[in-house]
Design a protein around this motif. Sequence first.
Motif, PDB file in Angstrom:
ATOM      1  N   UNK A   1       0.568  -1.171  -0.034  1.00  0.00           N
ATOM      2  CA  UNK A   1      -0.118   0.008   0.052  1.00  0.00           C
ATOM      3  C   UNK A   1       0.736   1.364   0.028  1.00  0.00           C
ATOM      4  N   UNK A   2       1.911   1.192   0.658  1.00  0.00           N
ATOM      5  CA  UNK A   2       2.706   2.599   0.789  1.00  0.00           C
ATOM      6  C   UNK A   2       3.361   2.995  -0.626  1.00  0.00           C
ATOM      7  N   UNK A   3       4.020   2.003  -1.172  1.00  0.00           N
ATOM      8  CA  UNK A   3       4.584   2.222  -2.346  1.00  0.00           C
ATOM      9  C   UNK A   3       3.616   2.518  -3.396  1.00  0.00           C
ATOM     10  N   UNK A   4       2.392   1.798  -3.410  1.00  0.00           N
ATOM     11  CA  UNK A   4       1.312   2.165  -4.509  1.00  0.00           C
ATOM     12  C   UNK A   4       0.862   3.569  -4.332  1.00  0.00           C
ATOM     13  N   UNK A   5       0.537   3.895  -2.921  1.00  0.00           N
ATOM     14  CA  UNK A   5       0.011   5.274  -2.598  1.00  0.00           C
ATOM     15  C   UNK A   5       1.015   6.544  -3.218  1.00  0.00           C
ATOM     16  N   UNK A   6       2.125   6.224  -2.816  1.00  0.00           N
ATOM     17  CA  UNK A   6       3.297   6.921  -3.499  1.00  0.00           C
ATOM     18  C   UNK A   6       3.228   7.317  -5.022  1.00  0.00           C
ATOM     19  N   UNK A   7       3.268   5.841  -5.631  1.00  0.00           N
ATOM     20  CA  UNK A   7       3.320   6.129  -7.127  1.00  0.00           C
ATOM     21  C   UNK A   7       2.013   6.810  -7.504  1.00  0.00           C
ATOM     22  N   UNK A   8       0.838   6.466  -7.204  1.00  0.00           N
ATOM     23  CA  UNK A   8      -0.244   7.228  -7.463  1.00  0.00           C
ATOM     24  C   UNK A   8       0.041   8.789  -7.389  1.00  0.00           C
ATOM     25  N   UNK A   9       0.394   9.188  -5.968  1.00  0.00           N
ATOM     26  CA  UNK A   9       0.481  10.438  -5.876  1.00  0.00           C
ATOM     27  C   UNK A   9       1.380  11.265  -6.653  1.00  0.00           C
ATOM     28  N   UNK A  10       2.769  10.290  -6.883  1.00  0.00           N
ATOM     29  CA  UNK A  10       3.495  11.148  -8.000  1.00  0.00           C
ATOM     30  C   UNK A  10       3.051  11.336  -9.206  1.00  0.00           C
TER      31      UNK A  10
END
Length: 105
Positions: A13-22
């Motif tokens: 979830x954290x890396x996915x959330x970061x990728x989506x936010x970027x």
Amino acid sequence: MKLVIAIVHSEDSNKLNSALNQKGYSVTKLATTGGFLHAGNTTLMIGTEEDKVSDVLQILREQCRTRKQITTTSAPMGGVMPYPIEVEVGGATVFVLDIEQFEKL
């Protein structure tokens, strides 16, 4: 307008959330629990325009890989001792819904 609901393994979830936010996507994150392994999951809600859904799905594919994990069987049944089994975890379960109206108040 579309709402993408993605249920993912908590480890992703954290890396996915970061990728989506970027990429400029706003994400609402909910802590959830899965039924089979009773493991922590995260449910992400992503509102986006219809033409951006394929981009969101591609990010999900890149960030939420499946993997093998060893777990033990649940409570003993019929006197049988719990034993380790290999299960597949990760990946994502995704729903894409039409949104009739969206307001940010």
